[in-house]
Design an enzyme around this catalytic site. Structure first.
Site, PDB file in Angstrom:
ATOM      1  CG  HIS A  99       3.721  39.276   0.120  1.00  7.19           C
ATOM      2  ND1 HIS A  99       3.870  38.700  -1.139  1.00  7.19           N
ATOM      3  CD2 HIS A  99       3.289  38.283   0.929  1.00  7.19           C
ATOM      4  CE1 HIS A  99       3.542  37.419  -1.074  1.00  7.19           C
ATOM      5  NE2 HIS A  99       3.192  37.136   0.156  1.00  7.19           N
ATOM      6  CG  HIS A 101       3.741  42.760  -7.774  1.00  7.29           C
ATOM      7  ND1 HIS A 101       4.981  43.014  -7.240  1.00  7.29           N
ATOM      8  CD2 HIS A 101       3.816  41.507  -8.307  1.00  7.29           C
ATOM      9  CE1 HIS A 101       5.779  41.980  -7.440  1.00  7.29           C
ATOM     10  NE2 HIS A 101       5.098  41.052  -8.079  1.00  7.29           N
TER      11      HIS A 101
END
Length: 315
Positions: A99, A101
């Site tokens: 995970h 951005h």
């Protein structure tokens, strides 16, 4: 003598194995799985990721955070190659849940045999921007002591929009589309119709499931039903847990109708909202074919297909 000879041969083979290159260990099909959650900021991504952290030991998988310099969602070409190689060949970290951005990255371009499973969550674009605006100034209840970039700025979102400030400009809405569009330059050209269409294409063809912040519990329920190897127990944890995974921006003030109406005049909002509505419709379509409602509760449907007329007949 033959027994002694066989024993000596085995000893020699064992020494050669120990001294030689390491043997490749094939992973079970259930373990040879990687999920990538390229999380969009301020869409309840931390709340959802913390559920994955809570479940990883019990469900036997690894969780890894992709930490890019200055949270830059676009990787350099050489980092793209490194990342793809890591994700696909790092067997010790499989099954894995990555995970971070980062914008969507097409693994097929790099010639890999097995692509990862992409998932994501998006949010109403204005609500997401408002949340991010106040987050930069006041932080949240997840790490309350951390100093934020805009700390000390007391201007409300309404005041920012009225004054034409840069932190609340319509251009700041342009984020969810490029995150789904990917690493092409056109994805990051604010207001690009091509980027919007490419984001829609990727959402349908490259993402396993995309939920919405406003219906996060249903998103988790569908993931648990479809990918129990990772998400077994996630729905119950979300519903009845201590809610330690929930994260809320502090000091957030809802914008007025006038502020919302002003932002909605922008072509950029219209495009981001079109993408959000597109994602919402797709999510609700998937949910409608996966669950049923009874007494106000949603229930996952049991398997609704079977095999018949199997030939040739076995003895």
């Amino acid at each position: 003598e033959r027994a002694i000879a066989r024993h000596e041969v085995r000893e020699i083979e064992q020494r050669h194995t120990a001294d030689g290159p390491r043997q490749e260990v094939a992973l079970d099909e259930d373990d040879d799985v990687v999920i990538i959650y390229n999380r969009v900021p301020k869409t309840a991504s931390t709340s959802f990721t913390n559920i994955a952290y809570d479940l990883c030991a019990k469900n036997r998988y690894h969780v890894l955070h992709i930490n890019t310099t200055k949270n830059n969602p676009v990787m350099s070409l050489q980092d793209q190659v490194r990342f793809v190689k890591n994700v696909t060949s790092w067997k010790e970290m499989k099954p894995g849940f990555y995970h971070g951005h980062v914008s969507y990255l097409d693994f097929a371009k790099f010639g890999v045999k097995k692509k990862p499973i992409y998932i994501n969550v998006i949010r109403d674009p204005i609500e997401r921007l408002v949340s991010y605006y106040y987050f930069l100034r006041f932080g949240d209840d997840y790490r309350p002591g951390l100093r934020r970039r805009k700390q000390g700025d007391k201007k409300t979102f309404d005041e920012c929009v009225a004054a034409g400030g840069s932190d609340c400009a319509p251009e700041k809405l342009w984020l969810q589309i490029p995150f789904f569009c990917g690493h092409s330059s056109e994805c990051w050209n604010v207001g690009s119709r091509w980027a919007l269409e490419q984001a829609k294409y990727n959402l349908i063809n490259e993402y396993f499931l995309v939920g919405v912040t406003e219906e996060l519990e249903d998103f988790i329920m569908l993931l648990e039903a479809a990918l129990p190897r990772f998400f077994r127990g996630a729905t119950e944890l979300y519903r009845t847990g201590k809610k330690s995974h929930l994260r809320k921006t502090t000091e957030k003030k809802l914008p007025t109708k006038e502020t919302i109406a002003k932002l909605q005049q922008s072509e950029i909002w219209k495009m981001e909202n079109e993408f959000y509505e597109f994602a919402l419709e797709q999510f609700q379509f998937v949910r409608a074919h996966a669950v049923r409602e009874k007494d106000g509760e949603l229930y996952i449907l049991a398997q609704n297909f079977f095999y018949e007329k199997i030939y040739p007949k076995s003895n």
